[in-house]
Write a protein that holds these residues in place. Structure first.
Motif, short mmCIF file in Angstrom:
data_model
loop_
_atom_site.label_atom_id
_atom_site.label_comp_id
_atom_site.label_asym_id
_atom_site.label_seq_id
_atom_site.Cartn_x
_atom_site.Cartn_y
_atom_site.Cartn_z
N HIS A 29 -4.19 3.84 27.93
CA HIS A 29 -3.23 4.72 27.24
C HIS A 29 -3.24 6.11 27.88
N LEU A 30 -4.41 6.54 28.27
CA LEU A 30 -4.57 7.91 28.78
C LEU A 30 -4.30 8.03 30.28
N VAL A 53 0.92 8.25 22.19
CA VAL A 53 0.17 7.37 23.11
C VAL A 53 -1.22 7.93 23.36
N ILE A 54 -1.33 9.21 23.57
CA ILE A 54 -2.63 9.85 23.82
C ILE A 54 -3.53 9.71 22.58
N SER A 56 -3.32 7.57 20.06
CA SER A 56 -3.68 6.17 19.79
C SER A 56 -4.71 5.68 20.80
N GLY A 57 -4.63 6.16 22.03
CA GLY A 57 -5.63 5.79 23.03
C GLY A 57 -7.01 6.31 22.66
N ILE A 58 -7.07 7.52 22.17
CA ILE A 58 -8.35 8.11 21.74
C ILE A 58 -8.91 7.32 20.56
N VAL A 59 -8.05 6.97 19.61
CA VAL A 59 -8.49 6.18 18.45
C VAL A 59 -8.99 4.81 18.90
N GLU A 60 -8.28 4.17 19.82
CA GLU A 60 -8.71 2.86 20.31
C GLU A 60 -10.09 2.93 20.96
N MET A 61 -10.30 3.95 21.79
CA MET A 61 -11.61 4.07 22.44
C MET A 61 -12.69 4.36 21.41
N ALA A 62 -12.41 5.21 20.44
CA ALA A 62 -13.41 5.52 19.40
C ALA A 62 -13.75 4.28 18.59
N LEU A 63 -12.75 3.50 18.21
CA LEU A 63 -13.01 2.28 17.44
C LEU A 63 -13.77 1.26 18.28
N GLY A 64 -13.41 1.14 19.54
CA GLY A 64 -14.13 0.22 20.42
C GLY A 64 -15.59 0.61 20.58
#
Length: 141
Positions: A29-30, A53-54, A56-64
């Motif tokens: 995303h980033l 997009v930025i 949601s990318g940060i949220v995805e990485m944090a959740l992962g």
């Protein structure tokens, strides 16, 4: 709800795979897929597509990362990830309805429609592999 839940080896393997997928997707995303992901942001969202997009990318990485390393909160992380998948689903629907191509593979109405059916799979995957379902069932006893 008990937050640290024992899971099977199969659940652990699938949890690690999901976590790595989320970290990779967030990173993409980033960086290299940033423009492609903008096709999934509905026009009715009152923010810049790039900002969405930025974020949601940060949220995805944090959740992962949380799914991978935060054992005591794994069940809560599973619920958070499932909710995240629900929240981004309207973007996938909008992409289908608007006929927006992305990622090379989402270049037809058929491909975009088939993709919609994978969202419930991701939700179930997050809840099962994190032990969130088991923790919720145990809390009801």
């Amino acid at each position: 709800m008990k937050r640290a839940v024992e899971t099977t080896l199969t659940q652990k393997i699938f949890r690690v795979l999901l976590a790595l997928f989320m970290i990779y997707a967030g990173f993409s995303h980033l960086t290299f897929n940033r423009i492609e992901f903008q096709a999934q942001v509905p026009d009715w969202v009152p923010l810049s597509k790039d900002l969405v997009v930025i974020l949601s990318g940060i949220v995805e990485m944090a959740l992962g990362l949380a799914l991978l390393f935060w054992k005591k909160q794994r069940a809560v992380t599973g619920w958070a990830l499932a909710i995240f998948f629900v929240l981004i689903f309207p973007g996938n629907v909008a992409q289908y309805l608007d006929g927006k191509d992305a990622f090379g593979a989402l270049d037809s109405d058929r491909a975009r429609l088939i993709r919609l059916f994978f969202q419930p799979v991701l939700i179930a995957w997050a809840l099962w592999s994190s032990g969130a379902w088991k923790a919720w069932r145990n809390s009801k006893k």
